[in-house]
Enzyme design. Sequence first.
Site, PDB file in Angstrom:
ATOM      1  N   GLY A   7     -12.755   1.215   7.132  1.00  0.00           N
ATOM      2  CA  GLY A   7     -11.853   0.292   6.376  1.00  0.00           C
ATOM      3  C   GLY A   7     -10.795   0.026   7.506  1.00  0.00           C
ATOM      4  N   ASN A   8      -9.773  -0.710   6.931  1.00  0.00           N
ATOM      5  CA  ASN A   8      -8.292  -1.017   7.627  1.00  0.00           C
ATOM      6  C   ASN A   8      -7.267  -0.972   6.402  1.00  0.00           C
ATOM      7  OD1 ASN A   8      -8.144  -3.688   6.620  1.00  0.00           O
ATOM      8  ND2 ASN A   8     -10.003  -4.165   7.547  1.00  0.00           N
TER       9      ASN A   8
END
Length: 398
Positions: free
Chosen positions: A208-209
Amino acid sequence: MLKNKNIILGVCGSIAAYKSAFLVRLLVKAGANVKVILTPDGANFITPLTLATLSKNPVYTQYFEEETGVWSNHVELGLWADLIIIAPISANTLAKLATGICDNLLTAIYLSAKCPVYVAPAMDLDMWKHESTQNNIEKISSYGNTVISPGSGELASGLYGEGRMAEPEDIITFLEQILKESLPLYGKNVMVTAGPTYEAIDPVRFIGNHSSGKMGFALANELAKLGANITLITGPTALKASTELKRIDVVSADEMLNACSSIFPEIDITVMCAAVADYRPKVVATEKIKKNDNELLLELEKTVDILASLGREKKANQILVGFALETNDEENYAKGKLEKKNLDLVILNSLNDKGAGFKSDTNKITIFNKALERTVFEMKSKTEVAKDICAAILNISK
Ligand code: C5P
């Protein structure tokens, strides 16, 4: 729609003046600032005390209040108002508005004001039907005022027919609809993407980020205030969207692509603010990967660039806005994306600017348009940044 609007409510001499108490209550409940102006005859039907208590403001009946020694400045009051409603308006005041007579505070305010004026007539059926009344209605409409037509039913005289003032609830609905229709993006379908995407590695892990979704949510809120119908397509985030927005929750880039593509043909303006993963694991393990070895190699494959694919499908009447979050050679990358992805605007935010980008409540942007003209903005809250982006969108949607 009525929140924080400055409203002057004129009340004339008519038994329907009792309804103005309900109207004040509803306007205040909707968040409006209400100042009531009673004509001298209006004050015979309803007391200033009732209307002052409900509006939480002094009620004005004449230019000069002898008791308080206060001079009510009609010009100031007229210019204070975002809109004027005269409900009930009597046949007498209607005639004054039609001819420009200003022998009391209300009619003087009417002549001084620059804002939209709405009138809700109330009178007996024969007075309403009279040619002179109908001519006056036509005349004041031709000046740009809006008449909220009276309803039919039993009148104070005991007669049945047209002449009952519109009900306060109906006046509010009418005003809200008109205000909505006057917004610059009224009727436009707008799609906003927000947040990160999560790309599964196995049933418990993902790539993810750090995107929080704050910028996309702020944009969706500001675009909604301009009257647009919003579809907010968001990756995983803890943020809550206002109930007016249509929210579609997705997890992966692929889900976001499907959600965006399926509605894109009906969308007028698209703002792609999501931090979509560029790569995802080629194979998603069906069971949790065990930590047996010292190293674990993940093979990644490219996700579809949603923005670029929408750019290829884009019709001439659609507006497409993308973001560019860069760490180096920012402006050249941003301009390159604008051209390569067929965008109308690109919003650059650089991670080199402290307080810009992911998670923070502030952002610092530079906007490039199709002609590659650059507008640089100061560091601002994400709500204020969203307003700047909306202004840039309005500029090209004219
Ligand atoms: O090329 P880059 O990923 O930097 O472009 C960022 C812009 O492209 C953002 O508007 C983002 O929402 C969009 N994007 C996308 N699909 C991807 C990657 C980025 O829509 N797979």
